[in-house]
Design a protein around this motif. Sequence first.
Motif, PDB file in Angstrom:
ATOM      1  N   PHE A 129      13.350  -3.058 -13.511  1.00 56.16           N
ATOM      2  CA  PHE A 129      12.745  -4.069 -12.720  1.00 56.16           C
ATOM      3  C   PHE A 129      13.409  -4.654 -11.656  1.00 56.16           C
ATOM      4  CE2 PHE A 129      12.122  -8.842 -12.418  1.00 56.16           C
ATOM      5  CZ  PHE A 129      10.818  -8.870 -12.001  1.00 56.16           C
ATOM      6  N   PHE A 130      14.684  -4.991 -11.865  1.00 52.70           N
ATOM      7  CA  PHE A 130      15.567  -5.600 -11.156  1.00 52.70           C
ATOM      8  C   PHE A 130      15.849  -4.539  -9.925  1.00 52.70           C
ATOM      9  CE2 PHE A 130      20.212  -5.955  -9.477  1.00 52.70           C
ATOM     10  CZ  PHE A 130      20.058  -7.213  -8.932  1.00 52.70           C
ATOM     11  N   PHE A 131      16.274  -3.320 -10.193  1.00 54.19           N
ATOM     12  CA  PHE A 131      16.636  -2.237  -9.188  1.00 54.19           C
ATOM     13  C   PHE A 131      15.318  -1.847  -8.391  1.00 54.19           C
ATOM     14  CE2 PHE A 131      20.078  -1.326 -12.025  1.00 54.19           C
ATOM     15  CZ  PHE A 131      21.075  -1.861 -11.359  1.00 54.19           C
ATOM     16  N   GLY A 132      14.037  -1.865  -8.985  1.00 48.93           N
ATOM     17  CA  GLY A 132      12.985  -1.778  -8.291  1.00 48.93           C
ATOM     18  C   GLY A 132      12.454  -2.692  -7.483  1.00 48.93           C
ATOM     19  N   ALA A 133      12.717  -4.064  -7.723  1.00 51.94           N
ATOM     20  CA  ALA A 133      12.414  -5.160  -6.911  1.00 51.94           C
ATOM     21  C   ALA A 133      13.299  -5.207  -5.974  1.00 51.94           C
ATOM     22  CB  ALA A 133      12.507  -6.419  -7.779  1.00 51.94           C
ATOM     23  N   ALA A 134      14.388  -4.801  -5.971  1.00 52.65           N
ATOM     24  CA  ALA A 134      15.604  -4.844  -5.103  1.00 52.65           C
ATOM     25  C   ALA A 134      15.145  -3.833  -3.847  1.00 52.65           C
ATOM     26  CB  ALA A 134      16.698  -4.780  -5.612  1.00 52.65           C
ATOM     27  N   GLY A 135      15.011  -2.470  -4.362  1.00 52.24           N
ATOM     28  CA  GLY A 135      14.610  -1.685  -3.499  1.00 52.24           C
ATOM     29  C   GLY A 135      13.307  -1.502  -2.693  1.00 52.24           C
ATOM     30  N   PHE A 136      12.327  -2.038  -3.346  1.00 52.39           N
ATOM     31  CA  PHE A 136      11.018  -1.575  -3.226  1.00 52.39           C
ATOM     32  C   PHE A 136      10.187  -3.023  -2.456  1.00 52.39           C
ATOM     33  CE2 PHE A 136      12.185   2.035  -5.690  1.00 52.39           C
ATOM     34  CZ  PHE A 136      12.094   2.946  -4.420  1.00 52.39           C
ATOM     35  N   SER A 137      10.682  -4.170  -2.899  1.00 53.29           N
ATOM     36  CA  SER A 137      10.143  -5.480  -2.564  1.00 53.29           C
ATOM     37  C   SER A 137      11.209  -6.068  -1.536  1.00 53.29           C
ATOM     38  CB  SER A 137      10.145  -6.289  -3.999  1.00 53.29           C
ATOM     39  OG  SER A 137       8.987  -5.600  -4.754  1.00 53.29           O
ATOM     40  N   ALA A 143      10.879   7.566  -9.499  1.00 51.29           N
ATOM     41  CA  ALA A 143       9.712   7.400  -9.840  1.00 51.29           C
ATOM     42  C   ALA A 143       9.516   5.868 -10.620  1.00 51.29           C
ATOM     43  CB  ALA A 143       9.363   8.317 -10.616  1.00 51.29           C
ATOM     44  N   LEU A 144      10.390   5.680 -11.599  1.00 48.85           N
ATOM     45  CA  LEU A 144      10.214   4.275 -12.527  1.00 48.85           C
ATOM     46  C   LEU A 144      10.359   3.312 -11.785  1.00 48.85           C
ATOM     47  CD1 LEU A 144      11.101   5.712 -15.970  1.00 48.85           C
ATOM     48  CD2 LEU A 144       8.982   5.382 -15.006  1.00 48.85           C
ATOM     49  N   THR A 145      11.585   3.197 -11.136  1.00 43.57           N
ATOM     50  CA  THR A 145      11.778   2.046  -9.986  1.00 43.57           C
ATOM     51  C   THR A 145      10.614   1.700  -8.958  1.00 43.57           C
ATOM     52  OG1 THR A 145      13.350   3.305  -8.557  1.00 43.57           O
ATOM     53  CG2 THR A 145      14.282   1.999 -10.293  1.00 43.57           C
ATOM     54  N   THR A 146      10.128   2.880  -8.333  1.00 42.80           N
ATOM     55  CA  THR A 146       9.132   2.720  -7.511  1.00 42.80           C
ATOM     56  C   THR A 146       7.819   2.096  -8.048  1.00 42.80           C
ATOM     57  OG1 THR A 146      10.084   4.750  -6.277  1.00 42.80           O
ATOM     58  CG2 THR A 146       7.621   3.796  -5.745  1.00 42.80           C
ATOM     59  N   CYS A 147       7.651   2.498  -9.377  1.00 40.24           N
ATOM     60  CA  CYS A 147       6.474   1.683 -10.101  1.00 40.24           C
ATOM     61  C   CYS A 147       6.471   0.366 -10.134  1.00 40.24           C
ATOM     62  CB  CYS A 147       6.238   2.497 -11.243  1.00 40.24           C
ATOM     63  SG  CYS A 147       5.423   4.291 -10.950  1.00 40.24           S
ATOM     64  N   PHE A 148       7.808   0.134 -10.897  1.00 38.54           N
ATOM     65  CA  PHE A 148       8.032  -1.200 -10.904  1.00 38.54           C
ATOM     66  C   PHE A 148       8.230  -2.089  -9.838  1.00 38.54           C
ATOM     67  CE2 PHE A 148       9.578  -0.149 -15.400  1.00 38.54           C
ATOM     68  CZ  PHE A 148       9.429  -1.159 -15.971  1.00 38.54           C
ATOM     69  N   ILE A 174       0.810  -1.587  -0.186  1.00 36.17           N
ATOM     70  CA  ILE A 174      -0.116  -0.034  -0.014  1.00 36.17           C
ATOM     71  C   ILE A 174       0.897   1.172   0.019  1.00 36.17           C
ATOM     72  CG2 ILE A 174      -1.639   1.377   1.173  1.00 36.17           C
ATOM     73  CD1 ILE A 174      -2.682  -1.488   2.559  1.00 36.17           C
ATOM     74  N   ARG A 175       1.848   1.125   0.742  1.00 37.88           N
ATOM     75  CA  ARG A 175       2.824   2.381   0.947  1.00 37.88           C
ATOM     76  C   ARG A 175       3.499   2.880  -0.527  1.00 37.88           C
ATOM     77  NH1 ARG A 175       8.970   1.736   3.390  1.00 37.88           N
ATOM     78  NH2 ARG A 175       9.619   3.983   3.163  1.00 37.88           N
ATOM     79  N   TYR A 176       3.922   1.831  -1.249  1.00 36.29           N
ATOM     80  CA  TYR A 176       4.665   2.095  -2.414  1.00 36.29           C
ATOM     81  C   TYR A 176       3.679   2.215  -3.611  1.00 36.29           C
ATOM     82  CZ  TYR A 176       8.942   1.421  -0.093  1.00 36.29           C
ATOM     83  OH  TYR A 176      10.316   1.538   0.532  1.00 36.29           O
ATOM     84  N   ILE A 177       2.549   1.695  -3.650  1.00 40.41           N
ATOM     85  CA  ILE A 177       1.328   2.040  -4.574  1.00 40.41           C
ATOM     86  C   ILE A 177       1.418   3.510  -4.761  1.00 40.41           C
ATOM     87  CG2 ILE A 177      -0.898   1.968  -5.201  1.00 40.41           C
ATOM     88  CD1 ILE A 177      -0.844  -0.709  -4.453  1.00 40.41           C
ATOM     89  N   TRP A 178       1.118   4.105  -3.454  1.00 39.60           N
ATOM     90  CA  TRP A 178       0.636   5.593  -3.314  1.00 39.60           C
ATOM     91  C   TRP A 178       2.009   6.528  -3.633  1.00 39.60           C
ATOM     92  CZ3 TRP A 178      -3.813   7.796  -3.626  1.00 39.60           C
ATOM     93  CH2 TRP A 178      -4.947   7.202  -3.130  1.00 39.60           C
ATOM     94  N   ALA A 179       3.131   6.076  -3.119  1.00 39.07           N
ATOM     95  CA  ALA A 179       4.180   6.622  -3.228  1.00 39.07           C
ATOM     96  C   ALA A 179       4.762   6.619  -4.937  1.00 39.07           C
ATOM     97  CB  ALA A 179       5.440   5.953  -2.457  1.00 39.07           C
ATOM     98  N   LEU A 207       4.690  -2.961  -8.671  1.00 32.22           N
ATOM     99  CA  LEU A 207       3.997  -4.020  -9.316  1.00 32.22           C
ATOM    100  C   LEU A 207       4.464  -5.341  -8.845  1.00 32.22           C
ATOM    101  CD1 LEU A 207       4.218  -2.517 -13.150  1.00 32.22           C
ATOM    102  CD2 LEU A 207       2.367  -2.576 -11.555  1.00 32.22           C
ATOM    103  N   VAL A 208       5.857  -5.606  -8.587  1.00 34.18           N
ATOM    104  CA  VAL A 208       6.450  -6.631  -7.990  1.00 34.18           C
ATOM    105  C   VAL A 208       5.661  -7.159  -6.680  1.00 34.18           C
ATOM    106  CG1 VAL A 208       8.320  -7.855  -7.271  1.00 34.18           C
ATOM    107  CG2 VAL A 208       8.585  -6.697  -9.227  1.00 34.18           C
ATOM    108  N   ASN A 209       5.417  -5.912  -5.836  1.00 30.92           N
ATOM    109  CA  ASN A 209       4.807  -5.991  -4.613  1.00 30.92           C
ATOM    110  C   ASN A 209       3.390  -6.751  -4.661  1.00 30.92           C
ATOM    111  OD1 ASN A 209       7.108  -5.212  -3.376  1.00 30.92           O
ATOM    112  ND2 ASN A 209       6.265  -3.192  -3.054  1.00 30.92           N
ATOM    113  N   ILE A 210       2.693  -6.039  -5.562  1.00 32.65           N
ATOM    114  CA  ILE A 210       1.231  -6.497  -5.748  1.00 32.65           C
ATOM    115  C   ILE A 210       1.306  -7.852  -6.269  1.00 32.65           C
ATOM    116  CG2 ILE A 210      -0.726  -6.099  -7.347  1.00 32.65           C
ATOM    117  CD1 ILE A 210       0.255  -2.994  -7.534  1.00 32.65           C
TER     118      ILE A 210
END
Length: 316
Positions: free
Chosen positions: A74-82, A193-198, A42-47, A201-204
């Motif tokens: 995808f890789f860096f977004g998954a690492a940082g936010f998942s 912005a783009l890594t947070t969105c990726f 939820i946190r990162y969807i809004w962020a 998506l992985v979180n969801i």
Amino acid sequence: MNRNNLLTGIIYCLIPVLAWGGMFPVMQVALKTLDPFYFTTIRYIWAGLILLGMLIAFEGKNALRLEGKSWKLFFFGAAGFSGFGFLTFVGQKLSGPSGAINASVIMALMPLLTTCVKWAVHKRKPNLSTFISIFIALSGAMLVITNGDPSLIIQIKEHIGASLLIMLGAICWVIYTMGGSQLVGWSPLRYTALTTCFGSLVNILIVLTATVFGALTMPSAERIGSVWSELLYMILIAGVLAVFTWNVGNKMLKPENGMLFMNIVPVTTVTISALQGVEVGRLQLAGTFIVIIALVVSNLSQRRGKMQVNIQNDHS
């Protein structure tokens, strides 16, 4: 780097670590009500939505183009936010009452982890002064957390499994931070912005899959609403503001320098506790000064080293 840019980079790195110092006490409260998986998602969807809006507003729709870098994002977004979000806060929850202390201490290991990752990836052995600065800063951070009481260190060791999860989360954040330098010519806002969105998506995908198979239970709107203030802090302060300024600061100072500021996270945690009425001992104050001195000495050492290299290049 001139003095003004150096000062600006320091400020940009200070903002997020101060915000993250308050993150763990906030999560300690939130995790009693909401599981770390749904909270993080939820946190990162809004962020992500906020950052996406900022990106379009400041850089235009052309900044949304992936330019063939989708797999890196995808890789860096998954690492940082998942990886960081899930592993760190699951570990904090498993640590029980000492979770905030456990997590904040391990975050102070990030400079050492960054040095090790760079050594492994780039085969670039750090100089002795860097290792000494990291050790001194980490010692100061431990002194702040324990106030000289070894029993608190023993408590941390008792939760070795949880600590390993938090450690893996910290490694994920190191990888994410270093990833910013992989996208040459991209602004920190675009990368954030783009890594947070990726990552969102992985979180969801992870949360929905776990929910379908019964590993997670979808929380009610009432339960989510009961932690609205914690969510607000984690979305706006520890999320949008902190992650963006962190990427800006690390682009200016380089990750090996920016990561040293992570030693301030446990210092901030203790400061917040003091504001809440918890007595802060002299050893904790001493530890705070040790951390600050270690950061200053390390920065001066690295600047001196670069200056010598530049002088040698000018003479050659």
